[in-house]
Design a protein around this motif. Structure first.
Motif, PDB file in Angstrom:
ATOM      1  N   GLY A 199     -65.105  28.138   1.476  1.00  0.00           N
ATOM      2  CA  GLY A 199     -65.131  27.726   2.879  1.00  0.00           C
ATOM      3  C   GLY A 199     -63.874  27.034   3.363  1.00  0.00           C
ATOM      4  N   PHE A 200     -63.170  26.345   2.462  1.00  0.00           N
ATOM      5  CA  PHE A 200     -61.984  25.571   2.858  1.00  0.00           C
ATOM      6  C   PHE A 200     -60.844  25.825   1.866  1.00  0.00           C
ATOM      7  N   PRO A 201     -60.342  27.045   1.802  1.00  0.00           N
ATOM      8  CA  PRO A 201     -59.309  27.380   0.802  1.00  0.00           C
ATOM      9  C   PRO A 201     -58.024  26.580   0.964  1.00  0.00           C
ATOM     10  N   THR A 202     -57.789  26.017   2.149  1.00  0.00           N
ATOM     11  CA  THR A 202     -56.554  25.250   2.350  1.00  0.00           C
ATOM     12  C   THR A 202     -56.495  24.025   1.439  1.00  0.00           C
ATOM     13  N   TYR A 203     -57.665  23.528   1.021  1.00  0.00           N
ATOM     14  CA  TYR A 203     -57.684  22.371   0.126  1.00  0.00           C
ATOM     15  C   TYR A 203     -57.322  22.739  -1.311  1.00  0.00           C
ATOM     16  N   PHE A 204     -57.105  24.012  -1.561  1.00  0.00           N
ATOM     17  CA  PHE A 204     -56.738  24.483  -2.895  1.00  0.00           C
ATOM     18  C   PHE A 204     -55.412  25.242  -2.858  1.00  0.00           C
ATOM     19  N   ARG A 205     -54.641  25.029  -1.828  1.00  0.00           N
ATOM     20  CA  ARG A 205     -53.458  25.864  -1.625  1.00  0.00           C
ATOM     21  C   ARG A 205     -52.404  25.696  -2.714  1.00  0.00           C
ATOM     22  N   ASP A 206     -52.426  24.565  -3.419  1.00  0.00           N
ATOM     23  CA  ASP A 206     -51.445  24.341  -4.485  1.00  0.00           C
ATOM     24  C   ASP A 206     -51.947  24.821  -5.846  1.00  0.00           C
ATOM     25  N   LEU A 207     -53.166  25.370  -5.880  1.00  0.00           N
ATOM     26  CA  LEU A 207     -53.772  25.774  -7.152  1.00  0.00           C
ATOM     27  C   LEU A 207     -53.946  27.285  -7.194  1.00  0.00           C
ATOM     28  N   SER A 208     -53.757  27.851  -8.369  1.00  0.00           N
ATOM     29  CA  SER A 208     -54.057  29.264  -8.567  1.00  0.00           C
ATOM     30  C   SER A 208     -55.565  29.433  -8.711  1.00  0.00           C
ATOM     31  N   TRP A 253     -57.833  16.418  -7.426  1.00  0.00           N
ATOM     32  CA  TRP A 253     -56.555  17.087  -7.215  1.00  0.00           C
ATOM     33  C   TRP A 253     -55.992  16.677  -5.868  1.00  0.00           C
ATOM     34  N   GLN A 254     -54.700  16.885  -5.704  1.00  0.00           N
ATOM     35  CA  GLN A 254     -53.998  16.550  -4.470  1.00  0.00           C
ATOM     36  C   GLN A 254     -53.421  17.793  -3.818  1.00  0.00           C
ATOM     37  N   ILE A 255     -53.415  17.796  -2.496  1.00  0.00           N
ATOM     38  CA  ILE A 255     -52.723  18.828  -1.723  1.00  0.00           C
ATOM     39  C   ILE A 255     -51.378  18.221  -1.326  1.00  0.00           C
ATOM     40  N   LYS A 256     -50.289  18.950  -1.577  1.00  0.00           N
ATOM     41  CA  LYS A 256     -48.958  18.362  -1.441  1.00  0.00           C
ATOM     42  C   LYS A 256     -48.052  19.205  -0.545  1.00  0.00           C
ATOM     43  N   PHE A 309     -48.293  13.566  -0.879  1.00  0.00           N
ATOM     44  CA  PHE A 309     -49.696  13.934  -0.844  1.00  0.00           C
ATOM     45  C   PHE A 309     -50.110  14.108   0.618  1.00  0.00           C
ATOM     46  N   VAL A 310     -50.641  15.277   0.927  1.00  0.00           N
ATOM     47  CA  VAL A 310     -51.197  15.514   2.264  1.00  0.00           C
ATOM     48  C   VAL A 310     -52.665  15.110   2.282  1.00  0.00           C
ATOM     49  N   ALA A 311     -53.361  15.367   1.188  1.00  0.00           N
ATOM     50  CA  ALA A 311     -54.767  15.000   1.053  1.00  0.00           C
ATOM     51  C   ALA A 311     -55.115  14.898  -0.418  1.00  0.00           C
ATOM     52  N   SER A 312     -56.197  14.185  -0.716  1.00  0.00           N
ATOM     53  CA  SER A 312     -56.705  14.067  -2.085  1.00  0.00           C
ATOM     54  C   SER A 312     -58.188  14.378  -2.092  1.00  0.00           C
ATOM     55  N   MET A 313     -58.621  15.053  -3.164  1.00  0.00           N
ATOM     56  CA  MET A 313     -60.020  15.429  -3.326  1.00  0.00           C
ATOM     57  C   MET A 313     -60.526  14.884  -4.665  1.00  0.00           C
ATOM     58  N   VAL A 314     -61.651  14.201  -4.632  1.00  0.00           N
ATOM     59  CA  VAL A 314     -62.311  13.726  -5.851  1.00  0.00           C
ATOM     60  C   VAL A 314     -63.756  14.207  -5.786  1.00  0.00           C
ATOM     61  N   VAL A 315     -64.185  14.965  -6.784  1.00  0.00           N
ATOM     62  CA  VAL A 315     -65.558  15.467  -6.855  1.00  0.00           C
ATOM     63  C   VAL A 315     -66.185  14.906  -8.127  1.00  0.00           C
ATOM     64  N   VAL A 316     -67.350  14.274  -7.989  1.00  0.00           N
ATOM     65  CA  VAL A 316     -67.974  13.615  -9.130  1.00  0.00           C
ATOM     66  C   VAL A 316     -69.474  13.911  -9.137  1.00  0.00           C
ATOM     67  N   GLU A 317     -70.012  14.088 -10.330  1.00  0.00           N
ATOM     68  CA  GLU A 317     -71.447  14.285 -10.487  1.00  0.00           C
ATOM     69  C   GLU A 317     -72.188  12.991 -10.149  1.00  0.00           C
TER      70      GLU A 317
END
Length: 289
Positions: free
Chosen positions: A121-130, A147-150, A188-196
């Motif tokens: 849904g939001f691929p822009t948040y993964f633009r630095d990742l393969s 991970w960070q978007i840079k 860093f443009v944005a940071s994402m933290v996902v936790v259980e």
């Protein structure tokens, strides 16, 4: 700072007795403690980032604006507020009330499903990742990922543009590089933290917020942090039930965040770490460590 106090008593030598060897000066012991502390700080700072010596360590240049989701609304609000307080204390600029979020903490019952849904849904948040790196995040067995978007800034602070055909970066800044400084700065443009969510059971608002702050405001990793041997909030999700947990950021954690944002990241990592270590040591000295 480690401090060692040499206690000695005055011994009266009997006549004709051989004089005892002179005691080791106390200063030598203190210097050894300082040397050990310097090495600990060096290992801690180097462990927290994963950057080559001729690379650059990223950070936010714009104000941070945390948003938390996945927990009850009041907990979300309090965690985000605590993250802003940590940022302000460490010298990180924070956004005004109502700012657009650029730091996200997502508590979820299924980390894998959440990352896959975000990627779709939001691929822009993964633009630095393969795609392979995204799959690795989704399949990670750790209770949290981040991970960070840079993007790149010139040394003058201008956002660099990429050519449309080959994606090369165009640097129109006026500052040139050198042996210790590059002509660019990773931002860093944005940071994402996902936790259980299950990993947060029993933790306080402060513990969750401080852990998220260390993962979001810096490109850190709990496994690397654990290898440093220094006390850190980053290992809080991996502690056993019978192990003591930090109740907040440790002085080591706070010193690292402060050092990251008190130093310029146009320097290459090998040189910048030396400046960062000085800031960390000062913070530990203030705390009597």
């Amino acid at each position: 700072m480690f401090s060692f106090i040499l206690l000695s008593s005055m011994l009266a030598a009997a006549p004709d007795a051989a004089a005892p060897p002179p005691p080791q000066p106390a200063d030598d012991i203190v210097v050894e403690g300082v040397r050990q502390q310097r090495e600990r700080v060096h290992q801690f700072v180097k462990a927290l980032d994963d950057v080559a010596n001729l690379g650059q360590i990223g950070k936010f240049h714009s104000p941070v604006c945390p948003a938390v989701m996945g927990l009850p609304a009041e907990q979300n609000r309090r965690i985000a507020e605590r993250m802003k307080q940590v940022a302000a204390a460490a010298g990180i600029r924070t956004g005004e009330a109502g700012c657009a979020p650029n730091v996200f903490l997502i508590a979820t019952v299924g980390k894998k499903d959440t990352i896959e849904a975000l990627y779709e849904g939001f691929p822009t948040y993964f633009r630095d990742l393969s795609s392979k790196e995204v799959r690795k995040l989704a399949m990670a067995r750790t209770p949290s990922v981040a991970w960070q978007i840079k993007n790149l800034l010139s040394a003058d602070g201008t956002i660099l543009k990429k050519t449309p055909l080959n994606g090369f970066t165009i640097n129109e800044g006026m500052s040139s590089g050198s042996r210790v400084r590059a002509g660019t700065m990773p931002q860093f443009v944005a940071s994402m933290v996902v936790v259980e969510r299950s990993a947060l059971t029993g933790l306080t608002i402060t513990q969750v917020a401080d852990f998220a702050a260390m993962r979001a405001f810096a490109d850190t990793d709990p496994e690397r942090a654990a290898g440093s041997g220094a006390p850190t909030i980053l290992t809080i999700l991996d502690k056993g039930d019978d192990e003591p947990l930090p109740v907040t950021l440790t002085h080591w954690d706070f010193g690292y965040l402060k050092s990251l944002y008190a130093t310029s990241n146009d320097y290459y990592a090998s040189y910048r770490r030396g400046e960062m270590e000085q800031v960390v040591r000062k913070e530990l000295e203030k705390a009597g460590q």
